[in-house]
Enzyme design. Structure first.
Site, mmCIF file in Angstrom:
data_model
loop_
_atom_site.group_PDB
_atom_site.id
_atom_site.type_symbol
_atom_site.label_atom_id
_atom_site.label_comp_id
_atom_site.label_asym_id
_atom_site.label_seq_id
_atom_site.Cartn_x
_atom_site.Cartn_y
_atom_site.Cartn_z
ATOM 1 N N GLU A 60 -10.264 6.830 3.657
ATOM 2 C CA GLU A 60 -10.260 7.698 4.844
ATOM 3 C C GLU A 60 -10.178 9.185 4.499
ATOM 4 O O GLU A 60 -10.795 10.014 5.173
ATOM 5 C CB GLU A 60 -9.104 7.313 5.775
ATOM 6 C CG GLU A 60 -9.310 5.999 6.525
ATOM 7 C CD GLU A 60 -9.012 4.779 5.674
ATOM 8 O OE1 GLU A 60 -8.441 4.926 4.576
ATOM 9 O OE2 GLU A 60 -9.346 3.658 6.115
ATOM 10 N N ILE A 88 -5.743 6.958 10.144
ATOM 11 C CA ILE A 88 -5.910 8.415 10.060
ATOM 12 C C ILE A 88 -4.745 9.028 9.276
ATOM 13 O O ILE A 88 -4.859 10.126 8.732
ATOM 14 C CB ILE A 88 -6.029 9.054 11.462
ATOM 15 C CG1 ILE A 88 -6.603 10.473 11.376
ATOM 16 C CG2 ILE A 88 -4.689 9.095 12.185
ATOM 17 C CD1 ILE A 88 -8.027 10.556 10.959
ATOM 18 N N HIS A 104 -1.827 -1.524 13.248
ATOM 19 C CA HIS A 104 -3.178 -1.525 13.824
ATOM 20 C C HIS A 104 -3.140 -1.312 15.337
ATOM 21 O O HIS A 104 -4.061 -1.726 16.029
ATOM 22 C CB HIS A 104 -3.896 -2.858 13.534
ATOM 23 C CG HIS A 104 -4.245 -3.074 12.092
ATOM 24 N ND1 HIS A 104 -3.304 -3.388 11.151
ATOM 25 C CD2 HIS A 104 -5.424 -3.020 11.446
ATOM 26 C CE1 HIS A 104 -3.886 -3.536 9.969
ATOM 27 N NE2 HIS A 104 -5.172 -3.308 10.113
#
Lengths: 327, 323
Positions: free
Chosen positions: B59, B86, B128
């Site tokens: 990421e 993120i 998640h």
């Protein structure tokens, strides 16, 4: 690649410009006109100058917290850089960036960067932009040996190699990561060896020898521009000053520093190279240094004549507030 | 008007913007096969083969590449498979993308959209299912966009792609299958403009993302109590349309703020503080917040039901401010 006298003289002058600019910035810090941290590049000038001598104005450059040399070598205006260090409205970034964030977008200098390895991902992204558009710019990312420990170094090199991007990753291995010797915290000696993991060419050069840096960078730039993908260059160099001004440097000996200053100064080495070939005499040498001194003095005078940023400037440039979406 | 799902509306926005502007491209994990886990990028590889990049699972590399491409004049639309990931790219979002314009004295622009599937979907537990809007509201230089309907999703995503500054675009996973009217004609939605989703006189319910639909359902239930609520959807949390929110509170004199994320230091806290500062003398009751307790998202369904606020909590909160 053969080096002409003209090119060597240009690189010689550029190294002096960096050296004198920084020494003056350091002096101004002592006077209190320049505030904040200064990460001195002295001793490493051959890397920036040898690499940037291969670049076009539209090539991309991303730097580090130690980027005065990179910016000057790529062509940034010295006056505006000094004004930025003074925190002035006319500075490169209007006084909002300072030493660690100098940028000149008109020269595709996309910024020095205060985060170690912070420029590697974005540099890779500029290479991706070039690939999508089908133009032939190259991107150069400078970073220190400390950056090779960060995940973003590995992710950036992986992406660069995966998509064969026109990026030259230049590690300035100055042997110290702030106050820690690289040898105490690294498991491979040469950062260039790490290129093998990403199936890209890795070369290690003497970073004090601007002719060697110029040649290695030239090959990498040529490869990148012709679609051959990225290169990792390790330039083995040395920081004449501490991590930043005021560093007591208890982690290394004065003798070690003195050895590098006396025997491995990139400016002295290039002078000797040119004098051997009769490309530089006492008179030219004195002229170059005097012109550089005058340029740096003029930058200080310019910075003194600049204005402080207006109070209103503090809230500008967060977002482009003038922008409105249109159909 | 035709109806379509939230996910189809997002996909249509992406296709339209990519057709309109050659600098727009898509980058992210698994964005080619099946068009990503939520199928939003479906069909892009076929139509724009050179402008979609499936990446390694990295990421920081993805967002970092987006920052650089944006600095070089492209318009990356980054997909982070789950918002939770993120956190692996926080330097790129917070230190790089958000601050480039400012640090360079206005020279640099980072026109990048980061799409963030967020919130509870299938039961995927604590890593998640997060939301984290308020984390990014707190960072100057970022825009935080939270659509609640297919209509808003399309119009806001098109604006996000055209914006000269970075956008964090929150897509609640449970909204992907929501259906609603979407005009055939081109439209965009300006940032910083809240939408009054239901007009009412008695209490203002400021609802974020999926809480909008729950507030509308609560509004119907509350009619039986004789309460007529106004539902204000900020649509963008940064910039925040303080004027519309405060005008509504000034009219009704009562405010309930609803978010799915933890109330503690959440986006609703900023809204509540603003109402306290701007509308204190209009208030006829203390502001009430509806949100999740300050816990990570659990796995088991009965526990999840205790965490994610529903229609009943919104209705109860309105009854409290009406007391």
């Amino acid at each position: 690649m053969s080096l002409s006298a003209d090119l060597c003289l240009r690189m010689y002058r550029d190294m002096w410009r960096i050296r004198v600019f920084e020494e003056e910035a350091s002096r101004q810090t002592g006077l209190g006109t320049v505030q904040g941290a200064l990460h001195m590049y002295c001793g490493e000038e051959a890397v920036a100058v040898g690499v940037c001598a291969n670049l076009r104005p539209d090539d991309y450059l991303l730097g580090t917290h130690r980027s005065h040399g990179h910016c000057l070598a790529k062509g940034a205006e010295m006056d505006r850089m000094m004004a930025e260090l003074f925190g002035k409205a006319e500075g490169s970034c209007g006084g909002k960036g300072g030493s660690m964030h100098i940028a000149d977008l008109s020269l595709n200098i996309l910024g020095a960067n205060g985060i170690v390895a912070g420029g590697i991902g974005p540099a890779t992204g500029t290479g991706l932009a070039t690939k999508i558009r089908g133009t032939d710019q190259v991107s150069v990312c400078f970073f220190g040996d400390g950056a090779s420990a960060r995940g973003t170094f590995h992710e950036g090199l992986l992406f660069g190699s995966l998509w064969k991007l026109p990026v030259i990753y230049v590690c300035e291995n100055n042997q110290y990561q702030q106050w820690v010797a690289r040898k105490n915290v690294a498991v491979v000696d040469s950062v260039a060896d790490m290129a093998a993991s990403y199936a890209m060419p890795g070369v290690s050069v003497d970073g004090q020898d601007v002719t060697a840096v110029y040649a290695a960078a030239g090959e990498a730039v040529e490869r990148a521009r012709s679609g051959g993908g990225p290169t990792l260059i390790e330039a083995r160099t040395y920081r004449f000053h501490g991590h930043s001004l005021g560093d007591r440097q208890e982690y290394r000996s004065e003798a070690e520093v003195e050895h590098w200053r006396q025997n491995r100064d990139p400016i002295k080495l290039l002078a000797a190279y040119m004098r051997e070939r009769q490309w530089l005499g006492d008179r030219e040498d004195a002229e170059i240094q005097s012109a550089v001194n005058a340029e740096v003095e003029a930058s200080v005078a310019y910075a003194h004549g600049c204005t402080d940023p207006s109070p209103e400037a503090v809230t500008a440039d967060v977002l482009d507030t003038a922008w409105r979406v249109t159909q | 008007m035709r109806t379509m799902t939230f996910r189809d509306a997002l996909r249509e926005a992406l296709h339209e913007e990519m057709a309109r502007d050659e600098s727009v491209f898509v980058i992210g994990e698994d964005v080619v096969a099946h068009g990503g886990p939520y199928a939003v990028t479906q069909g892009i590889k076929e139509r724009f083969p050179n402008r979609i990049f499936e990446t390694p699972i990295a990421e920081a590399g993805i967002v970092g590449a987006g920052v650089g491409a944006a600095l070089a004049g492209m318009r990356p639309v980054v997909e982070i498979m789950y918002l939770d990931f993120i956190t692996c790219a926080m330097d790129e979002v917070v230190n790089q993308a958000a601050k480039m314009r400012y640090m360079t004295g206005g020279q640099a622009s980072v026109p990048m959209v980061i799409r963030l599937p967020c919130g509870v979907g299938r039961l995927l537990a604590a890593q998640h299912s997060q939301i984290m809007e308020s984390w990014f509201m707190h960072v100057p230089g970022l825009q935080v966009v939270v659509p609640s309907t297919p209509h808003d999703a399309k119009g806001l995503l098109k604006t996000a792609v055209r914006s000269p500054d970075p956008v964090l675009f929150f897509e609640y996973k449970r909204l992907y299958v929501a259906e609603g009217p979407v005009p055939e004609d081109e439209y965009v939605i300006e940032f910083g403009k809240a939408d009054i989703k239901r007009e009412g006189e008695d209490a203002t319910v400021i609802a974020i993302g999926p809480m909008v639909q729950k507030a509308l359902e609560a509004g119907i239930a509350l009619e039986d109590d004789g309460f007529d609520i106004e539902v204000v959807d900020p649509r963008t949390l940064s910039p925040l349309d303080v004027d519309t929110i405060c005008a509504s509170v000034a009219k009704t004199g009562r405010a309930v703020i609803c978010e799915e994320d933890s109330s503690f230091a959440g986006s609703g806290a900023e809204i509540a503080a603003t109402i306290a500062e701007r509308c204190f003398h209009d208030l006829q009751a203390p502001v009430v917040r509806v949100g999740s307790p300050h816990v990570p998202m659990p796995f088991a369904a009965p526990l999840v039901d205790r965490v994610v606020p529903g229609v009943a909590q919104v209705a109860d909160a309105v009854r409290r401010v009406m007391e």
